[in-house]
Design a protein around this motif. Structure first.
Motif, short mmCIF file in Angstrom:
data_model
loop_
_atom_site.label_atom_id
_atom_site.label_comp_id
_atom_site.label_asym_id
_atom_site.label_seq_id
_atom_site.Cartn_x
_atom_site.Cartn_y
_atom_site.Cartn_z
N PRO A 1 0.81 -1.21 0.00
CA PRO A 1 0.00 0.00 0.00
C PRO A 1 0.85 1.27 0.00
N LEU A 2 2.01 1.23 0.66
CA LEU A 2 2.89 2.40 0.64
C LEU A 2 3.37 2.70 -0.78
N LYS A 3 3.64 1.65 -1.54
CA LYS A 3 4.07 1.84 -2.93
C LYS A 3 2.91 2.29 -3.81
N LEU A 4 1.77 1.61 -3.69
CA LEU A 4 0.63 1.92 -4.56
C LEU A 4 0.08 3.32 -4.31
N LEU A 5 0.20 3.79 -3.06
CA LEU A 5 -0.28 5.14 -2.73
C LEU A 5 0.78 6.21 -3.01
N GLY A 6 1.94 5.79 -3.49
CA GLY A 6 2.99 6.74 -3.81
C GLY A 6 3.76 7.26 -2.62
N ILE A 7 3.54 6.66 -1.45
CA ILE A 7 4.19 7.16 -0.23
C ILE A 7 5.65 6.71 -0.18
N LEU A 8 5.92 5.48 -0.61
CA LEU A 8 7.27 4.92 -0.50
C LEU A 8 8.29 5.76 -1.25
N GLY A 9 7.90 6.30 -2.40
CA GLY A 9 8.82 7.11 -3.18
C GLY A 9 8.60 8.60 -3.02
N SER A 10 7.95 9.00 -1.93
CA SER A 10 7.67 10.42 -1.72
C SER A 10 8.96 11.22 -1.65
N TYR B 1 29.48 13.49 -6.10
CA TYR B 1 28.10 13.03 -5.86
C TYR B 1 28.07 12.05 -4.70
N TRP B 2 26.87 11.88 -4.14
CA TRP B 2 26.65 10.98 -3.01
C TRP B 2 25.46 10.08 -3.31
N ILE B 3 25.50 8.85 -2.83
CA ILE B 3 24.35 7.96 -2.96
C ILE B 3 24.33 7.01 -1.76
N PRO C 1 27.77 15.28 4.68
CA PRO C 1 27.81 15.68 3.28
C PRO C 1 26.93 16.92 3.02
N ILE C 2 27.45 17.84 2.26
CA ILE C 2 26.65 18.95 1.75
C ILE C 2 26.15 18.51 0.38
N GLN C 3 24.86 18.31 0.25
CA GLN C 3 24.33 17.77 -1.00
C GLN C 3 22.84 18.07 -1.12
N GLN C 4 22.39 18.10 -2.36
CA GLN C 4 20.97 18.24 -2.66
C GLN C 4 20.59 17.11 -3.59
N GLU C 5 19.84 16.16 -3.05
CA GLU C 5 19.46 14.97 -3.82
C GLU C 5 20.69 14.26 -4.39
N GLY C 6 21.75 14.22 -3.58
CA GLY C 6 22.96 13.50 -3.96
C GLY C 6 23.97 14.31 -4.73
N VAL C 7 23.63 15.53 -5.10
CA VAL C 7 24.53 16.37 -5.90
C VAL C 7 25.24 17.35 -4.99
N SER C 8 26.57 17.30 -5.00
CA SER C 8 27.39 18.18 -4.18
C SER C 8 27.54 19.54 -4.86
N LEU D 1 11.67 9.10 0.50
CA LEU D 1 11.44 8.36 1.74
C LEU D 1 12.20 7.05 1.75
N ASP D 2 12.28 6.38 0.59
CA ASP D 2 12.90 5.05 0.55
C ASP D 2 14.38 5.08 0.17
N SER D 3 15.01 6.25 0.23
CA SER D 3 16.43 6.32 -0.14
C SER D 3 17.32 5.45 0.72
N SER D 4 16.88 5.14 1.94
CA SER D 4 17.73 4.39 2.86
C SER D 4 17.62 2.88 2.71
N ILE D 5 16.72 2.39 1.85
CA ILE D 5 16.59 0.95 1.63
C ILE D 5 16.97 0.61 0.19
N LEU D 6 17.18 -0.67 -0.08
CA LEU D 6 17.63 -1.08 -1.40
C LEU D 6 16.68 -0.61 -2.50
N HIS D 7 15.39 -0.60 -2.21
CA HIS D 7 14.39 -0.22 -3.20
C HIS D 7 14.65 1.17 -3.77
#
Length: 372
Positions: A220-229, A326-328, A313-320, A336-342
Motif C-alpha cells: 500500500p505504501l508503494k501503490l499510494l505513492g508514499i514509498l517514493g515520496s 556526488y553521493w548515494i 555531506p553537503i548535497q541536494q538529492e545527492g549532488v554536491s 522516503l525510501d532512499s535508505s533501503i535497497l528499493h
C-alpha cells in the motif's frame, strides 16, 4: 571482472570513480555501465557482499524480497520473502558478476582530493584519477557509543550492535539494549530468549505492522505513492519527525507478555554497575548492547566545500556543490525510501542524469581549450 586474480588491477584513471561497493555503489555502477560511461568501483572489503556477511548472524531484512532488489536484476525466487543477510550478500556478489561491474576489492580509500578539473583518490592499492567521484560508502561506518559507557566497570560487557554477531557474544545476566530502532528491537527480542533484557528507547517506539489485511505494508505504501515520496514532501516530513519506525510488533508483543522490559528514557550517565536514565532511575546491568547508530564521518574526503563543519555531506538529492562530486545511499537523500535497497533504483537514475550533464560540460570545456 575478467581479471582472474581475486583483486583486479586498479587503473590509473577513469571517467567515474565510485567509492564503496555495497548496494548503493553497485546500483550506481550498473547505471553507469548501462550508459556506456567508464567506471571503477573500489571497496575496502575482500569480497562483494561482505558488508552484509559481517553483520549479526540472525539478521533478516524488514523489507520484502520485491523491495530489496537493485535496478536490472531481481532477487532469486529461492530467496526468502524477508531475505536473510547472507542471501542479500550473495545477491550483491551475483549482481556484480551478472552486470560485469568493475569492482576492485581490498582497496581502502585514504583520501579523495581535487586535482585540476577532476579528482585523485589515494587507495591502499594505488592512486586513481577520475573526472567525477560518487561516494557510496553510506552513513553506517563509524559506531556511535555514548561516552557514559566509559564509566561502567570493566566487568560490565559492552558491545555496539555493529560488533554483535550472536547472543553468546554477551554474558548471561541483566542486559540493556540501548536504542529505539529496528536493530535495537530485533536484538532485544533475540537476547530476551536467554536472559533478562531491558530495551531502553529514547522515545516511545513506533511499531509498524508488517502486514495490513494480510498484505505487506510496503505494497500500500508503494501503490499510494508514499514509498517514493520526495524527501521534502509533507508526508516525508511527518514520517521523518516520528523517528525510526520499527517494522513488526514482535518486541511490542514480547513486552506485553513480560518477556522483555521496555523503558522509554535516555541514558544520561552511568555508575560502575548501572545506567542512569533521564527519568532519574538507575538500571543495574551485567551487559550493555549499544544499538545507538552511527556518527557521520567521512575522514577520507579532503575536498573544500564537500562537508559541513560537523562532517556531514553537503548535497541536494545527492549532488554536491563541488562540481563532479556526488553521493548515494544516504537516508532521506531524495526520497522516503532512499535508505533501503528499493530506493537505489530511482536515486541512481537521477544521479546518472546529473553525472552525464557534468561529464558533457567537462568534455566541451576540454575541447574548447584544445581549440584555443
Amino acid at each position: 571482472m575478467s581479471d582472474e586474480s581475486p583483486h583486479p588491477a586498479l587503473p590509473e584513471s577513469v571517467e567515474v570513480l565510485v567509492v564503496g561497493g555495497g548496494q548503493a555503489g553497485l546500483g550506481m555502477g550498473f547505471r553507469l555501465r548501462e550508459a556506456g560511461i567508464p567506471v571503477v568501483i573500489v571497496d575496502d572489503r575482500a569480497r562483494v557482499g561482505d558488508v552484509w556477511r559481517d553483520r549479526w548472524r540472525s539478521l533478516v531484512l524488514f523489507t520484502p524480497r520485491r523491495f530489496a532488489a537493485l535496478p536490472g536484476r531481481a532477487l532469486p525466487a529461492s530467496t526468502a520473502y524477508y531475505p536473510s543477510k547472507d542471501e542479500v550478500a550473495d545477491y550483491l556478489e551475483q549482481y556484480a558478476v551478472a552486470h560485469e561491474l568493475p569492482v576492485v576489492t581490498g582497496a581502502r580509500v585514504s583520501a579523495v582530493r581535487r586535482e585540476g578539473n577532476g579528482f585523485v583518490a589515494e587507495t591502499s592499492r594505488g592512486a586513481v584519477r577520475a573526472r567525477a567521484v560518487v561516494i557510496a560508502t553510506g552513513p553506517f561506518q563509524y559506531p556511535r557509543v555514548p561516552r557514559v559507557g566509559a564509566k561502567l566497570d570493566d566487568a560490565i560487557a559492552q558491545l555496539h550492535s555493529s560488533a554483535y554477531r550472536a547472543p553468546e557474544d554477551l554474558p548471561l545476566g541483566r542486559t540493556a539494549v540501548v536504542g529505539g530502532g529496528n536493530s535495537a528491537a530485533q536484538l532485544a527480542v533475540e537476547l530476551a530468549a536467554t536472559r533478562e533484557v531491558t530495551m531502553v528507547a529514547p522515545a516511545p517506539p513506533w511499531f509498524i505492522p508488517e502486514r495490513i489485511l494480510g498484505i505487506s505494508v510496503y505494497w500500500p505504501l508503494k501503490l499510494l505513492g508514499i514509498l517514493g515520496s520526495p524527501a521534502e514532501s509533507r508526508i516525508s516530513h511527518y514520517i521523518h519527525s516520528r523517528g525510526d519506525g520499527i517494522l513488526g510488533t514482535e518486541a511490542k508483543r514480547a513486552a506485553r507478555a513480560g518477556r522483555l522490559a521496555l523503558r522509554t528514557s535516555r541514558v544520561v550517565d552511568a555508575r560502575p554497575t548501572a545506567l542512569v536514565l533521564a527519568d532519574g532511575t538507575e538500571l543495574e546491568v551485567d551487559a550493555v548492547l549499544w544499538a545507538t547508530g552511527f556518527r557521520t564521518h567521512y575522514p577520507f574526503v579532503h575536498i573544500d566545500g564537500a562537508l559541513t563543519e560537523h562532517g556531514a555531506p553537503i548535497q541536494q538529492e545527492g549532488v554536491s556543490p563541488v562540481p563532479g562530486l556526488y553521493w548515494i545511499g544516504l537516508p532521506w537523500q531524495s526520497r522516503l525510501d532512499s535508505s533501503i535497497l528499493h530506493g537505489i533504483a530511482a536515486d541512481s537514475r537521477d544521479l546518472l542524469a546529473a553525472l552525464r550533464a557534468h561529464l558533457g560540460r567537462a568534455a566541451r570545456t576540454a575541447s574548447a581549450r584544445l581549440d584555443g
